[in-house]
Design a protein around this motif. Structure first.
Motif, PDB file in Angstrom:
ATOM      1  N   PHE A  68       5.221  -7.907 -15.557  1.00 45.07           N
ATOM      2  CA  PHE A  68       6.451  -8.007 -14.765  1.00 45.07           C
ATOM      3  C   PHE A  68       6.063  -8.494 -13.375  1.00 45.07           C
ATOM      4  O   PHE A  68       5.588  -7.727 -12.534  1.00 45.07           O
TER       5      PHE A  68
ATOM      6  N   PRO B  98      14.165  -2.541  -5.363  1.00 52.78           N
ATOM      7  CA  PRO B  98      12.869  -2.044  -4.882  1.00 52.78           C
ATOM      8  C   PRO B  98      12.683  -0.578  -5.274  1.00 52.78           C
ATOM      9  O   PRO B  98      13.650   0.186  -5.313  1.00 52.78           O
TER      10      PRO B  98
ATOM     11  N   ASN C 238       3.204  -8.497  -6.496  1.00 52.67           N
ATOM     12  CA  ASN C 238       2.584  -7.268  -6.983  1.00 52.67           C
ATOM     13  C   ASN C 238       1.164  -7.547  -7.465  1.00 52.67           C
ATOM     14  O   ASN C 238       0.861  -8.618  -8.011  1.00 52.67           O
TER      15      ASN C 238
ATOM     16  N   CYS D 246       3.038  -2.984  -4.882  1.00 55.49           N
ATOM     17  CA  CYS D 246       4.270  -3.744  -5.075  1.00 55.49           C
ATOM     18  C   CYS D 246       4.296  -4.996  -4.195  1.00 55.49           C
ATOM     19  O   CYS D 246       3.615  -5.061  -3.153  1.00 55.49           O
ATOM     20  N   ALA D 247       5.129  -5.933  -4.588  1.00 52.09           N
ATOM     21  CA  ALA D 247       5.291  -7.180  -3.839  1.00 52.09           C
ATOM     22  C   ALA D 247       5.751  -6.916  -2.402  1.00 52.09           C
ATOM     23  O   ALA D 247       5.250  -7.540  -1.449  1.00 52.09           O
ATOM     24  N   GLU D 248       6.687  -5.984  -2.249  1.00 50.70           N
ATOM     25  CA  GLU D 248       7.225  -5.690  -0.913  1.00 50.70           C
ATOM     26  C   GLU D 248       6.119  -5.168   0.005  1.00 50.70           C
ATOM     27  O   GLU D 248       6.048  -5.519   1.182  1.00 50.70           O
TER      28      GLU D 248
ATOM     29  N   GLU E 172      -1.551  -5.520  -9.658  1.00 48.38           N
ATOM     30  CA  GLU E 172      -1.799  -4.342 -10.483  1.00 48.38           C
ATOM     31  C   GLU E 172      -3.296  -4.057 -10.606  1.00 48.38           C
ATOM     32  O   GLU E 172      -4.139  -4.855 -10.180  1.00 48.38           O
TER      33      GLU E 172
HETATM   34  N1  THU Z   1       7.304  -3.864  -8.667  1.00 55.12           N
HETATM   35  C1  THU Z   1       7.311  -4.509  -7.471  1.00 55.12           C
HETATM   36  O1  THU Z   1       6.331  -5.163  -7.093  1.00 55.12           O
HETATM   37  N2  THU Z   1       8.422  -4.413  -6.695  1.00 55.12           N
HETATM   38  C2  THU Z   1       9.583  -3.836  -7.089  1.00 55.12           C
HETATM   39  O2  THU Z   1      10.559  -3.879  -6.338  1.00 55.12           O
HETATM   40  C3  THU Z   1       9.671  -3.149  -8.398  1.00 55.12           C
HETATM   41  C4  THU Z   1       8.387  -3.039  -9.149  1.00 55.12           C
HETATM   42  C5  THU Z   1       6.120  -4.022  -9.529  1.00 55.12           C
HETATM   43  C6  THU Z   1       5.188  -2.843  -9.635  1.00 55.12           C
HETATM   44  C7  THU Z   1       4.503  -3.111 -10.960  1.00 55.12           C
HETATM   45  O3  THU Z   1       3.412  -3.998 -10.737  1.00 55.12           O
HETATM   46  C8  THU Z   1       5.549  -3.839 -11.773  1.00 55.12           C
HETATM   47  O4  THU Z   1       6.528  -4.302 -10.856  1.00 55.12           O
HETATM   48  C9  THU Z   1       6.219  -2.973 -12.840  1.00 55.12           C
HETATM   49  O5  THU Z   1       6.690  -1.784 -12.278  1.00 55.12           O
END
Ligand code: THU
Length: 130
Positions: A21, A82, A39, A50-52, A41
């Motif tokens: 994802f 988010p 993001n 996370c991307a944010e 992982e």
């Molecule tokens: N994720 C984000 O990067 N930002 C979001 O707003 C929601 C979730 C990422 C975390 C993880 O790498 C993947 O999405 C699945 O949860």
């Protein structure tokens, strides 16, 4: 390029071999400069970011501590919300009324604000600091 398109482009670099994802985020600092994150992982799952968080870290590393606008995008059925931790991170650097665009790769968008994403947020006032 629009902020959503900036987020769309950086999303391509997301490292998401476990969830598959991919998320992209773009924040505009008060200076007008745009900072990007995706993001990242990790095989030790809780170590993923996370991307944010990445976009905010890039902004702070560049010397800015106020964001004026945010965009987040993912390939999801509805505009990607988010996570709770990222809402608190956005609230640290964005005013209540800072616009946030949540987007899907196929063009759906939802407009909200930093404040509406986290009502009742914990802030410096609760520590007697504000
Ligand atoms: N994720 C984000 O990067 N930002 C979001 O707003 C929601 C979730 C990422 C975390 C993880 O790498 C993947 O999405 C699945 O949860």
């Amino acid at each position: 390029m629009s902020l959503v398109d900036e987020a769309r482009a950086v999303r391509e670099n997301a490292y998401a071999p476990y969830s598959h994802f991919k998320v992209g985020a773009a924040v505009r600092g008060r200076s007008g400069r745009v900072y990007l994150g995706c993001n990242v992982e990790n095989v030790a799952y809780p170590e993923g970011t996370c991307a944010e968080a990445g976009a905010i870290a890039a902004m702070v590393a560049a010397g800015e501590t106020e964001l004026s606008e945010v965009a987040v995008i993912a390939d999801s059925p509805a505009p990607v919300p988010p996570c709770g931790g990222c809402r608190q991170k956005l609230a640290e650097f964005g005013r209540h009324d800072a616009p946030v665009t949540l987007a899907t790769t196929d063009g759906k968008t939802l407009e909200t604000t930093v404040g509406d994403l986290l009502p009742g947020r914990f802030d410096a006032g609760h520590m007697g600091l504000a």
